[in-house]
Design a protein around this motif. Structure first.
Motif, PDB file in Angstrom:
ATOM      1  N   PRO A  91       0.811  -1.227   0.000  1.00  0.00           N
ATOM      2  CA  PRO A  91       0.000   0.000   0.000  1.00  0.00           C
ATOM      3  C   PRO A  91       0.842   1.274   0.000  1.00  0.00           C
ATOM      4  O   PRO A  91       0.546   2.220  -0.747  1.00  0.00           O
ATOM      5  N   PHE A  92       1.915   1.310   0.811  1.00  0.00           N
ATOM      6  CA  PHE A  92       2.742   2.523   0.837  1.00  0.00           C
ATOM      7  C   PHE A  92       3.492   2.707  -0.476  1.00  0.00           C
ATOM      8  O   PHE A  92       3.575   3.823  -1.013  1.00  0.00           O
ATOM      9  N   ALA A  93       4.084   1.632  -1.001  1.00  0.00           N
ATOM     10  CA  ALA A  93       4.856   1.755  -2.237  1.00  0.00           C
ATOM     11  C   ALA A  93       3.982   2.260  -3.382  1.00  0.00           C
ATOM     12  O   ALA A  93       4.411   3.121  -4.172  1.00  0.00           O
ATOM     13  N   LEU A  94       2.754   1.749  -3.484  1.00  0.00           N
ATOM     14  CA  LEU A  94       1.868   2.204  -4.553  1.00  0.00           C
ATOM     15  C   LEU A  94       1.339   3.606  -4.273  1.00  0.00           C
ATOM     16  O   LEU A  94       1.070   4.370  -5.211  1.00  0.00           O
ATOM     17  N   TRP A  95       1.174   3.947  -3.001  1.00  0.00           N
ATOM     18  CA  TRP A  95       0.830   5.340  -2.655  1.00  0.00           C
ATOM     19  C   TRP A  95       1.921   6.278  -3.164  1.00  0.00           C
ATOM     20  O   TRP A  95       1.625   7.314  -3.778  1.00  0.00           O
ATOM     21  N   ALA A  96       3.186   5.937  -2.924  1.00  0.00           N
ATOM     22  CA  ALA A  96       4.293   6.782  -3.382  1.00  0.00           C
ATOM     23  C   ALA A  96       4.300   6.903  -4.902  1.00  0.00           C
ATOM     24  O   ALA A  96       4.526   7.987  -5.458  1.00  0.00           O
ATOM     25  N   ALA A  97       4.039   5.786  -5.593  1.00  0.00           N
ATOM     26  CA  ALA A  97       4.010   5.822  -7.058  1.00  0.00           C
ATOM     27  C   ALA A  97       2.854   6.666  -7.567  1.00  0.00           C
ATOM     28  O   ALA A  97       2.984   7.379  -8.572  1.00  0.00           O
ATOM     29  N   ALA A  98       1.705   6.601  -6.888  1.00  0.00           N
ATOM     30  CA  ALA A  98       0.533   7.371  -7.327  1.00  0.00           C
ATOM     31  C   ALA A  98       0.725   8.862  -7.086  1.00  0.00           C
ATOM     32  O   ALA A  98       0.409   9.696  -7.943  1.00  0.00           O
ATOM     33  N   VAL A  99       1.249   9.211  -5.920  1.00  0.00           N
ATOM     34  CA  VAL A  99       1.426  10.625  -5.573  1.00  0.00           C
ATOM     35  C   VAL A  99       2.495  11.271  -6.448  1.00  0.00           C
ATOM     36  O   VAL A  99       2.369  12.427  -6.867  1.00  0.00           O
ATOM     37  N   HIS A 100       3.567  10.523  -6.751  1.00  0.00           N
ATOM     38  CA  HIS A 100       4.693  11.076  -7.512  1.00  0.00           C
ATOM     39  C   HIS A 100       4.798  10.406  -8.882  1.00  0.00           C
ATOM     40  O   HIS A 100       5.903  10.152  -9.369  1.00  0.00           O
ATOM     41  N   ARG A 101       3.660  10.159  -9.507  1.00  0.00           N
ATOM     42  CA  ARG A 101       3.646   9.409 -10.762  1.00  0.00           C
ATOM     43  C   ARG A 101       4.404  10.113 -11.882  1.00  0.00           C
ATOM     44  O   ARG A 101       4.814   9.479 -12.853  1.00  0.00           O
ATOM     45  N   ASP A 102       4.599  11.433 -11.772  1.00  0.00           N
ATOM     46  CA  ASP A 102       5.308  12.185 -12.811  1.00  0.00           C
ATOM     47  C   ASP A 102       6.762  12.470 -12.447  1.00  0.00           C
ATOM     48  O   ASP A 102       7.465  13.133 -13.221  1.00  0.00           O
ATOM     49  N   ASP A 103       7.224  12.014 -11.284  1.00  0.00           N
ATOM     50  CA  ASP A 103       8.553  12.392 -10.808  1.00  0.00           C
ATOM     51  C   ASP A 103       9.218  11.179 -10.170  1.00  0.00           C
ATOM     52  O   ASP A 103       9.007  10.885  -8.990  1.00  0.00           O
ATOM     53  N   PHE A 104      10.027  10.476 -10.956  1.00  0.00           N
ATOM     54  CA  PHE A 104      10.685   9.260 -10.492  1.00  0.00           C
ATOM     55  C   PHE A 104      11.546   9.537  -9.261  1.00  0.00           C
ATOM     56  O   PHE A 104      11.483   8.815  -8.255  1.00  0.00           O
ATOM     57  N   ALA A 105      12.373  10.572  -9.327  1.00  0.00           N
ATOM     58  CA  ALA A 105      13.281  10.864  -8.219  1.00  0.00           C
ATOM     59  C   ALA A 105      12.514  11.189  -6.947  1.00  0.00           C
ATOM     60  O   ALA A 105      12.869  10.727  -5.852  1.00  0.00           O
ATOM     61  N   ALA A 106      11.439  11.978  -7.068  1.00  0.00           N
ATOM     62  CA  ALA A 106      10.659  12.334  -5.877  1.00  0.00           C
ATOM     63  C   ALA A 106      10.036  11.101  -5.243  1.00  0.00           C
ATOM     64  O   ALA A 106       9.968  10.991  -4.010  1.00  0.00           O
ATOM     65  N   ALA A 107       9.590  10.159  -6.062  1.00  0.00           N
ATOM     66  CA  ALA A 107       9.000   8.935  -5.519  1.00  0.00           C
ATOM     67  C   ALA A 107      10.025   8.148  -4.715  1.00  0.00           C
ATOM     68  O   ALA A 107       9.735   7.642  -3.620  1.00  0.00           O
ATOM     69  N   LEU A 108      11.246   8.035  -5.240  1.00  0.00           N
ATOM     70  CA  LEU A 108      12.263   7.262  -4.532  1.00  0.00           C
ATOM     71  C   LEU A 108      12.730   7.962  -3.262  1.00  0.00           C
ATOM     72  O   LEU A 108      12.951   7.320  -2.225  1.00  0.00           O
ATOM     73  N   TRP A 109      12.876   9.284  -3.313  1.00  0.00           N
ATOM     74  CA  TRP A 109      13.238  10.010  -2.095  1.00  0.00           C
ATOM     75  C   TRP A 109      12.136   9.869  -1.041  1.00  0.00           C
ATOM     76  O   TRP A 109      12.416   9.790   0.160  1.00  0.00           O
ATOM     77  N   THR A 110      10.886   9.820  -1.483  1.00  0.00           N
ATOM     78  CA  THR A 110       9.777   9.615  -0.549  1.00  0.00           C
ATOM     79  C   THR A 110       9.900   8.265   0.149  1.00  0.00           C
ATOM     80  O   THR A 110       9.690   8.156   1.368  1.00  0.00           O
ATOM     81  N   CYS A 111      10.241   7.228  -0.600  1.00  0.00           N
ATOM     82  CA  CYS A 111      10.409   5.902   0.000  1.00  0.00           C
ATOM     83  C   CYS A 111      11.553   5.897   1.013  1.00  0.00           C
ATOM     84  O   CYS A 111      11.458   5.269   2.077  1.00  0.00           O
ATOM     85  N   VAL A 112      12.619   6.602   0.703  1.00  0.00           N
ATOM     86  CA  VAL A 112      13.759   6.657   1.618  1.00  0.00           C
ATOM     87  C   VAL A 112      13.396   7.433   2.883  1.00  0.00           C
ATOM     88  O   VAL A 112      13.776   7.048   4.005  1.00  0.00           O
ATOM     89  N   ARG A 113      12.670   8.516   2.736  1.00  0.00           N
ATOM     90  CA  ARG A 113      12.269   9.306   3.904  1.00  0.00           C
ATOM     91  C   ARG A 113      11.403   8.500   4.860  1.00  0.00           C
ATOM     92  O   ARG A 113      11.439   8.700   6.078  1.00  0.00           O
ATOM     93  N   ALA A 114      10.614   7.577   4.319  1.00  0.00           N
ATOM     94  CA  ALA A 114       9.725   6.778   5.165  1.00  0.00           C
ATOM     95  C   ALA A 114      10.482   5.725   5.952  1.00  0.00           C
ATOM     96  O   ALA A 114       9.944   5.166   6.914  1.00  0.00           O
TER      97      ALA A 114
END
Length: 738
Positions: free
Chosen positions: A671-694
């Motif tokens: 659920p979290f990984a897909l949340w990150a992909a949905a929220v940052h669907r246009d920004d690959f780097a932002a999605a990965l930084w979000t996963c690291v921050r969590a």
């Protein structure tokens, strides 16, 4: 209104159970030349959610501006738009200030999620406010799945049916390949209107213009048919897909909606007649057609009695069924076949869909020699359409074919006279360009075929895996936010298993072959999860994979997150066919993760990647909805349900609510990984930084999010420095054309 009937048999045998099939033609009056038409009321309800941005909304705006130009100042027009809430853009009323209305339409901008129910309800309120006795037509235009408000199909059907009872006919237009045709079909059925399908802005504009033509040439409104059976008739049923309602007194009621000038429709009824005890005429039914004249607003009724003659058994022995009725039976059964094929395609069963369509085509072909001259052209066109649909069911985009089949059966069931032009256009298109195999998607942003899409997703997955691994260890040794760590970035066993899955995709997942490949490629030094290493070690030692996988977690199978981590490329391969992607991911997951939750996590990731690859315009809510639809009913689905309501949340809040992979389970990770992909669907780097921050299982969440985003946007979404920093993928993974 003119009613005429034809029976398959006009005699039935004495004292023998029998059935009578009745073909009913209903024809509307012609509009008088130069006659002044009454004011029309058209209420448009337009989806302006985020996925409608760009060409779709621009095309809808152009069509509505043209529509306003065609309507007279005395006609009523209203516009309600909706995203996560409804908004009245143009209050329903006379078009006395067209410039102001055009300005409001031109100012439309895309918004957020898709609360279709709020738009529908607000539009119906506006339509009813101005319609009066002359009634109104509501046109609902949407490109997505309803993911907020009321989403239950039956509830929306009842609401549209209630509006029809107050004079509002509802037609739906599904736009693109991401919408839910069953939901929009339920609304159209309730509102006695059409369920239309337009893949592109030009088609949408043409369909909107045609609906306006029908509205402006209407000669009968609120048409209903009531079937009252005779006292000796056992029961009645409709052959085909026309919805009907059983009335308290036992009669059957069919809402036919509005008719344009000279429009003809055909209905087919089957009456069961238990053994008649007396010779002579027998009353089968009385058909009553009620309607309103839109000019005078007078109500009218036309009736037609249906009788047969009861004769001795030997006199009925040589009777021959009317060929026209039997041909119509095959025609109506073909519409049922289209609906069933559409359902099979949504369930991922291409072969079942193709077989059902082929069977219907063959049945119609068998009846073509006995078709009347009036039937022959229409039957021939249906045979050609069924043939093309069957071929597309096997080789074209599944979502596109499902929508085409559903829209066709809806049109031929409800608005038959209007369908000849639609069918001709469909046949002229031929199979969609680029349809080269059972998994092909039609609107992916990634160049190439299914394998190229899978490899693009694998690139994002592997970079995410390697990136996330850099942030484990003591805090002082971790890279700072925004700082790109130096190469090489080493990927883990999650990427290695994903490479094996990609190598096994062509032709569908063969579980035995995949198990052998995973075991052969297993490198214990690659940082595999403990459970996956245990399973692959057993398989390599000769234990059958089913037995090896079942031993995990006390004999229930693993519900870890490893299968989900490797599943995004499966979805990319099956672009815009989430059901097929989910099914293939379930097969791939079961080899190592036999627990239903582990399988559900893999299916959810693959479904999102398929939806993202097939429709890059899909918004975050639409991506989460694709996952929810293919995640079963367990804790993975529960987490995704929560994720759907957190698209505006901070990463800290989302991680608290959804988990972040710290338990290394699918319910705690997906659920979290897909949340990150949905929220940052246009920004690959932002999605990965979000996963690291969590924090949590950072390489797994980043791999899942990265694989989904590059399924949607391609490898170009990965920053060049990051891509070059990741160590090369295995030499045995050959990049070759699909």
């Amino acid at each position: 209104m003119h009613l005429s009937s034809l029976l398959d048999f006009d005699v039935i045998p004495l004292e023998a159970d029998d059935a009578v099939t009745v073909l009913l033609d209903v024809t509307a009056p012609e509009q008088e030349v130069d006659a002044q038409r009454p004011p029309a009321t058209l209420q448009v309800v337009l989806d302006r959610s985020g996925s409608m941005g760009g060409a779709r909304l621009e095309g809808a705006v152009r069509a509505l501006l043209s529509l306003v130009d065609r309507l007279a100042p005395g006609d009523n027009f209203g516009l309600v738009s909706f995203d996560n809430s409804a908004r009245v853009e143009v209050p329903a009323g006379p078009l006395t200030d067209k410039d102001a209305v055009r300005a409001r339409i031109a100012a439309l901008r895309p918004g957020g999620s898709t609360d279709l129910s709020s738009g529908l309800m607000r539009g119906i309120q506006e339509a009813r406010r101005v319609a009066g006795q002359q009634g109104a037509t509501l046109l609902l235009i949407s490109d997505g799945h309803a993911n907020q408000g009321i989403t239950d199909h039956d509830s929306l059907n009842r609401y549209a049916r209630g509006a029809y009872g107050h004079g509002v006919t509802t037609t739906t237009l599904g736009y693109g390949l991401g919408y839910d045709e069953a939901l929009l079909g339920a609304v159209a059925d309730g509102g006695a209107g059409s369920a239309l399908f337009a893949e592109d802005p030009d088609t949408a504009g043409d369909l909107i213009a045609r609906e306006a033509d029908y509205l402006l040439s209407k000669t009968a409104q609120a048409v209903s048919l009531t079937v009252r059976t005779g006292p000796l008739v056992g029961g009645v049923g409709i052959i085909g897909e026309m919805p009907a309602v059983l009335l308290p007194e036992g009669a059957v009621s069919v809402d036919l909606g509005d008719f344009y000038s000279g429009e003809q429709r055909r209905l087919l009824f089957r009456f069961d007649v238990p053994g008649a005890a007396q010779l002579g005429p027998l009353a089968v039914a009385e058909l009553e057609c009620a309607y309103v004249d839109p000019v005078s607003l007078d109500s009218h009724t036309a009736t037609l009695p249906i009788t047969v003659n009861v004769v001795p058994g030997d006199a009925a022995a040589d009777r021959v069924p009317a060929p026209e009725v039997r041909t119509e039976q095959a025609f109506q059964r073909a519409q049922t076949a289209k609906r069933e094929a559409s359902e099979a395609l949504r369930d991922g069963d291409r072969e079942q869909a193709a077989q059902r369509l082929s069977q219907a085509r063959q049945e119609l072909t068998d009846h073509l020699p006995s078709a009347t001259a009036a039937q022959a052209d229409e039957v021939s066109a249906q045979i050609a359409e069924l043939d093309q649909l069957a071929r597309r069911a096997r080789s074209d985009d599944a979502g596109r074919t499902a929508k085409a089949a559903y829209a066709s059966q809806s049109g031929y069931s409800r608005k038959r006279s209007r369908m000849a032009e639609n069918t001709a256009e469909f046949l002229a298109q031929g199979p969609h360009d680029g349809a080269q195999g059972g998994a092909q998607g039609g609107t992916s942003a990634v160049a190439g075929g299914p394998r190229e899409r899978a490899l693009a997703s694998l690139d994002g997955l592997s970079v995410g895996d390697a990136f996330g691994m850099l942030f484990f260890g003591p805090k002082e040794s971790r890279p700072g936010h925004g700082a790109v760590p130096p190469p090489p970035w080493r990927w883990t066993g999650g990427t290695e298993t994903a490479c094996s899955v990609v190598a096994a995709l062509d032709g569908g997942i063969d579980q035995d072959a995949l198990a052998r490949l995973l075991a052969e490629r297993w490198d214990p030094d690659r940082g595999y999860g403990h459970g996956t290493s245990a399973v692959l070690g057993r398989i390599r030692s000769g234990v059958p994979w089913r037995e090896a996988a079942a031993r995990q977690t006390g004999g229930t199978g693993s519900f870890g997150n490893g299968a989900a981590m490797r599943s995004a490329p499966i979805g990319a391969y099956h672009a815009d066919d989430p059901a097929r992607a989910a099914a293939e991911a379930a097969l791939a997951a079961e080899v190592t993760h036999a627990h239903p939750d582990g399988i559900a996590g893999a299916s959810a990731v693959a479904a999102v990647a398929a939806a993202a690859a097939g429709d890059p315009a899909l918004d975050g809510a639409g991506l989460i909805e694709a996952a929810r639809a293919h995640s079963g009913t367990g804790p993975v689905r529960t987490g995704l349900d929560r994720a759907a309501g957190l698209l505006d949340a901070t990463v800290e809040h989302a991680a608290r609510e959804l988990g972040h992979g710290a338990r290394a389970t699918a319910p705690d990770t997906v659920p979290f990984a897909l949340w990150a992909a949905a929220v940052h669907r246009d920004d690959f780097a932002a999605a990965l930084w979000t996963c690291v921050r969590a924090r949590g299982d950072m390489n797994t969440t980043a791999a899942i999010a990265g694989g989904v985003i590059t399924a949607r946007l391609g490898t170009a979404a990965v920053p060049a420095a990051w891509h070059s920093a990741r160590e090369p993928l295995p030499h045995w993974l050959r990049r070759r054309p699909a």
